[in-house]
Design an enzyme around this catalytic site. Structure first.
Site, PDB file in Angstrom:
ATOM      1  N   THR A 185       0.877  -1.176   0.000  1.00  0.00           N
ATOM      2  CA  THR A 185       0.000   0.000   0.000  1.00  0.00           C
ATOM      3  C   THR A 185       0.912   1.223   0.000  1.00  0.00           C
ATOM      4  O   THR A 185       2.034   1.155   0.498  1.00  0.00           O
ATOM      5  CB  THR A 185      -0.890   0.049   1.253  1.00  0.00           C
ATOM      6  OG1 THR A 185      -0.033   0.162   2.379  1.00  0.00           O
ATOM      7  CG2 THR A 185      -1.733  -1.191   1.375  1.00  0.00           C
ATOM      8  N   GLU A 330      -5.597  -4.006   0.008  1.00  0.00           N
ATOM      9  CA  GLU A 330      -5.853  -5.079   0.983  1.00  0.00           C
ATOM     10  C   GLU A 330      -7.028  -5.974   0.594  1.00  0.00           C
ATOM     11  O   GLU A 330      -7.245  -7.015   1.193  1.00  0.00           O
ATOM     12  CB  GLU A 330      -6.151  -4.477   2.370  1.00  0.00           C
ATOM     13  CG  GLU A 330      -4.948  -3.905   3.096  1.00  0.00           C
ATOM     14  CD  GLU A 330      -4.701  -2.437   2.782  1.00  0.00           C
ATOM     15  OE1 GLU A 330      -5.128  -1.978   1.701  1.00  0.00           O
ATOM     16  OE2 GLU A 330      -4.079  -1.751   3.623  1.00  0.00           O
ATOM     17  N   LYS A 438     -14.043  15.463  13.796  1.00  0.00           N
ATOM     18  CA  LYS A 438     -14.884  15.075  14.935  1.00  0.00           C
ATOM     19  C   LYS A 438     -15.196  16.315  15.755  1.00  0.00           C
ATOM     20  O   LYS A 438     -14.377  16.785  16.529  1.00  0.00           O
ATOM     21  CB  LYS A 438     -14.185  13.996  15.751  1.00  0.00           C
ATOM     22  CG  LYS A 438     -14.015  12.745  14.901  1.00  0.00           C
ATOM     23  CD  LYS A 438     -13.454  11.569  15.644  1.00  0.00           C
ATOM     24  CE  LYS A 438     -13.471  10.379  14.669  1.00  0.00           C
ATOM     25  NZ  LYS A 438     -12.781   9.206  15.158  1.00  0.00           N
ATOM     26  N   TRP A 443     -19.573  13.542  13.522  1.00  0.00           N
ATOM     27  CA  TRP A 443     -18.573  13.484  12.452  1.00  0.00           C
ATOM     28  C   TRP A 443     -18.974  14.374  11.277  1.00  0.00           C
ATOM     29  O   TRP A 443     -20.134  14.395  10.861  1.00  0.00           O
ATOM     30  CB  TRP A 443     -18.419  12.042  11.934  1.00  0.00           C
ATOM     31  CG  TRP A 443     -17.775  11.109  12.914  1.00  0.00           C
ATOM     32  CD1 TRP A 443     -17.429  11.386  14.210  1.00  0.00           C
ATOM     33  CD2 TRP A 443     -17.401   9.749  12.681  1.00  0.00           C
ATOM     34  NE1 TRP A 443     -16.855  10.280  14.788  1.00  0.00           N
ATOM     35  CE2 TRP A 443     -16.829   9.263  13.889  1.00  0.00           C
ATOM     36  CE3 TRP A 443     -17.480   8.901  11.589  1.00  0.00           C
ATOM     37  CZ2 TRP A 443     -16.345   7.955  14.005  1.00  0.00           C
ATOM     38  CZ3 TRP A 443     -17.003   7.603  11.704  1.00  0.00           C
ATOM     39  CH2 TRP A 443     -16.437   7.145  12.906  1.00  0.00           C
TER      40      TRP A 443
HETATM   41  P1  ADP Z   1      -3.360   3.392  -1.230  1.00  0.00           P
HETATM   42  O1  ADP Z   1      -4.152   3.125   0.003  1.00  0.00           O
HETATM   43  O2  ADP Z   1      -2.083   2.667  -1.313  1.00  0.00           O
HETATM   44  O3  ADP Z   1      -3.350   4.805  -1.673  1.00  0.00           O
HETATM   45  P2  ADP Z   1      -5.326   1.895  -2.623  1.00  0.00           P
HETATM   46  O4  ADP Z   1      -5.442   1.789  -4.082  1.00  0.00           O
HETATM   47  O5  ADP Z   1      -5.324   0.664  -1.830  1.00  0.00           O
HETATM   48  O6  ADP Z   1      -4.039   2.677  -2.441  1.00  0.00           O
HETATM   49  O7  ADP Z   1      -6.365   2.944  -2.100  1.00  0.00           O
HETATM   50  C1  ADP Z   1      -7.523   2.535  -1.477  1.00  0.00           C
HETATM   51  C2  ADP Z   1      -8.322   3.733  -1.063  1.00  0.00           C
HETATM   52  O8  ADP Z   1      -8.651   4.544  -2.185  1.00  0.00           O
HETATM   53  C3  ADP Z   1      -9.650   3.352  -0.468  1.00  0.00           C
HETATM   54  O9  ADP Z   1      -9.540   2.978   0.871  1.00  0.00           O
HETATM   55  C4  ADP Z   1     -10.450   4.638  -0.665  1.00  0.00           C
HETATM   56  O10 ADP Z   1     -10.166   5.588   0.331  1.00  0.00           O
HETATM   57  C5  ADP Z   1      -9.921   5.158  -1.977  1.00  0.00           C
HETATM   58  N1  ADP Z   1     -10.854   4.785  -3.054  1.00  0.00           N
HETATM   59  C6  ADP Z   1     -10.764   3.760  -3.917  1.00  0.00           C
HETATM   60  N2  ADP Z   1     -11.805   3.757  -4.769  1.00  0.00           N
HETATM   61  C7  ADP Z   1     -12.589   4.795  -4.441  1.00  0.00           C
HETATM   62  C8  ADP Z   1     -13.826   5.326  -4.942  1.00  0.00           C
HETATM   63  N3  ADP Z   1     -14.468   4.792  -5.975  1.00  0.00           N
HETATM   64  N4  ADP Z   1     -14.329   6.409  -4.320  1.00  0.00           N
HETATM   65  C9  ADP Z   1     -13.704   6.981  -3.279  1.00  0.00           C
HETATM   66  N5  ADP Z   1     -12.546   6.534  -2.768  1.00  0.00           N
HETATM   67  C10 ADP Z   1     -11.988   5.456  -3.339  1.00  0.00           C
END
Ligand code: ADP
Length: 543
Positions: A185, A330, A438, A443
């Site tokens: 990640t 993940e 918060k 929230w």
């Molecule tokens: P990293 O966490 O390494 O930047 P990831 O590709 O695993 O890369 O990112 C996952 C995160 O990206 C998600 O937890 C979410 O916050 C965001 N995300 C992914 N797809 C969407 C979506 N369609 N809309 C909003 N947020 C998104």
């Protein structure tokens, strides 16, 4: 009593075996990094992946060893994945867009033994090589004719390297829970974390990804994965495309609007998937040149929220169905897709778009819940938002070389996203949990406020962070970059937002800045903003 069915381990290389048997001649067409278009088939990809497997085996790569790839989407990269995992070794995709320090950290943490890479990344790797002591050999995904001189250790061109085998080799057999692939990640906070996919999780995830309410691809489709193989397990496309027998068009190093358009048009692409910035470039190119894509049926947009206007343009102007998708590294990575259940299927216009801005519903194999900070489940009313937690056979249970417990007592993983669930089971991301503000125990979604602020015609980019407040704990501060040549007073921006959100959500102050910092993957770096504004005094704070 156990069932009496065959034990047929869910191994990823069975997918390429199937494609090579049932869809042998289906084209796999790539824009090569060297330039020309290259054409091959699933049968040939499998044959060459076996040669690669044989060569790795001969070079002493053992089950469980990590083999890094830092490469664009091409047939060679696809062969590398199957060849590596086919001997029980682990493909480790390294994102070349990360900062060099992060790349070095990741390769060392993974203890990669071989690095397979494209010509593009030789300068980057040459500058990093003395910090990558575990790499024994660099395999450059090209042929002898294109191989430049390089000081990289034991560097060889891929074509010559695999040509030294006879191909008389069989995949290794092992337990389906064996590790197959690895992806870190991006580590917006702290060090990157290694997610380790198994053969079983990848195969099950490929089934989930292919379902009609997921990507719904079939052997009649022509799939163009714009999302890179190095981004979150390529959203399963390296597995689900051959699994379904669809043709595959690989864009190589060129992801700009004209290049992507050219491939889509020429090869009659019916399905594609990628992040919003790529689609922005494609739409821009199409609008400027009055182009259409009559063959394109469906487009998956994810990685960050698909802007409403983008969804609308694809659908109304170009007749392409948009499937908004959400997931994370993940989760292998797909978590939900926004296809229409019958309850929503007859909606049109704005009402349909209201649903499509949601991130959608999970396929079989992903369970979701939303909870408060104490782990108590919250209602699925489409309004209440809480921490989004997930469970399933393709969701991480641990990180690589890390004993930290990451599941709750029901076995759910906290995604770090904050979301609502509606009565039909559609999830909508409202924020990242570390970014939510918060205020007085309630929230406030920073994303909602940012989306509203950027709707102001003078605002180019906006970020909202929580700033300490003596009475409320935290209150929102709106940070704004104005469009070039524009000036605006705070009240003008706040006045625009007033009435469009709950009164207590209104930011307490606006700070104008020249630039908002971003991470290597293009997300707003809120940690840096929080740092910069940590001593900020809101006008409303008590003296
Ligand atoms: P990293 O966490 O390494 O930047 P990831 O590709 O695993 O890369 O990112 C996952 C995160 O990206 C998600 O937890 C979410 O916050 C965001 N995300 C992914 N797809 C969407 C979506 N369609 N809309 C909003 N947020 C998104």
């Amino acid at each position: 009593m156990f069932g009496l069915m065959q034990d047929w381990p869910l191994l990823c290389h069975r997918i390429i075996d199937h494609a090579a048997t049932q869809h042998a001649a289906r084209p796999v067409i790539s824009r090569s990094v060297e330039g020309p278009i290259h054409s091959t088939t699933y049968a040939e990809v499998r044959t060459r992946a076996l040669k690669l497997a044989q060569r790795l085996d001969r070079d002493g790569i053992k089950p469980g060893d990590r083999v890094a790839t830092m490469a664009w989407n091409t047939w060679r990269h696809l062969e590398a994945w199957y060849g590596i995992l086919g001997i029980g070794a682990i493909y480790h995709t390294v994102n070349p867009r990360l900062f060099p320090d992060q790349i070095a950290w990741i390769v060392n943490h993974a203890e990669d033994r071989v690095m397979m890479t494209d010509l593009t990344f030789l300068p980057l790797l040459e500058s990093l090589a003395d910090r990558l002591p575990t790499i024994e050999r660099y395999v450059v995904l090209t042929d002898a004719a294109h191989m430049p001189a390089t000081p990289l250790k034991n560097a060889v061109p891929y074509e010559e390297w695999i040509a030294e085998t006879d191909g008389d080799f069989a995949w290794k057999q092992f337990d389906e829970n064996t590790a197959a692939g690895m992806c870190y990640t991006s580590g917006t906070t702290g060090n990157p974390k290694g997610v380790l996919y198994s053969h079983r999780s990848n195969v099950l995830h490929a089934f989930m990804a292919s379902l009609p309410d997921s990507k719904g691809i079939s052997s009649r489709d022509v799939v163009l994965p714009v999302v890179p193989l190095f981004h979150a397990n390529c959203w399963s496309l390296a597995f689900s495309t051959p699994l379904t027998g669809a043709a595959m068009i690989m864009p190589g190093a060129k992801l700009d609007g004209p290049s992507v358009y050219e491939l889509m048009d020429r090869y009659k692409v019916t399905f594609t998937a990628g992040v919003p910035p790529v689609w922005m470039m494609l739409l821009d190119h199409m609008e400027k040149n009055g182009l259409k894509l009559p063959h394109l049926k469906r487009i998956v947009i994810g990685g960050s929220a698909s802007p409403r206007a983008m969804t609308q343009t694809f659908q109304d102007k170009y007749g392409v169905e948009v499937i908004h998708a959400w997931g994370m590294t993940e989760m292998s990575p797909l978590g939900s897709l926004c296809s229409m259940k019958p309850e929503y299927a007859s909606l049109s216009g704005d009402a349909r778009l209201d649903v499509q801005v949601k991130q959608g519903h999970p396929p079989f194999g992903v369970e979701m819940k939303i909870t408060d900070d104490n782990g108590k489940r919250l209602p699925w009313d489409g309004k209440t938002f809480g921490r989004l937690k997930v469970r399933g056979p393709a969701v991480a249970r641990r990180y690589f070389k890390d004993d930290t417990e990451i599941l709750d007592d029901e076995g759910f993983f906290d995604t770090g996203d904050v979301a609502t669930m509606d009565p039909q089971g559609y999830m909508q991301v409202t924020d990242r949990s570390k970014d939510v503000i918060k205020s007085g125990g309630e929230w406030i979604s920073s994303i909602d406020l940012e989306n509203l602020a950027v709707a102001h015609p003078k605002v180019a980019e906006a970020a909202v962070i929580g700033v300490q407040h003596s009475k409320w704990g935290e209150r929102p501060l709106l940070i704004v970059v104005l469009k070039k040549g524009q000036t605006a007073a705070k009240d003008e921006i706040l006045g625009f937002m007033q009435g469009k959100i709950a009164k207590w959500w209104l930011p307490d102050d606006v700070a104008f800045v020249d630039e908002i910092p971003h991470t290597a993957t293009g997300k707003i770096q809120k940690t840096a903003l929080r740092d910069r504004f940590k001593d900020y005094r809101l006008p409303s704070a008590a003296a």
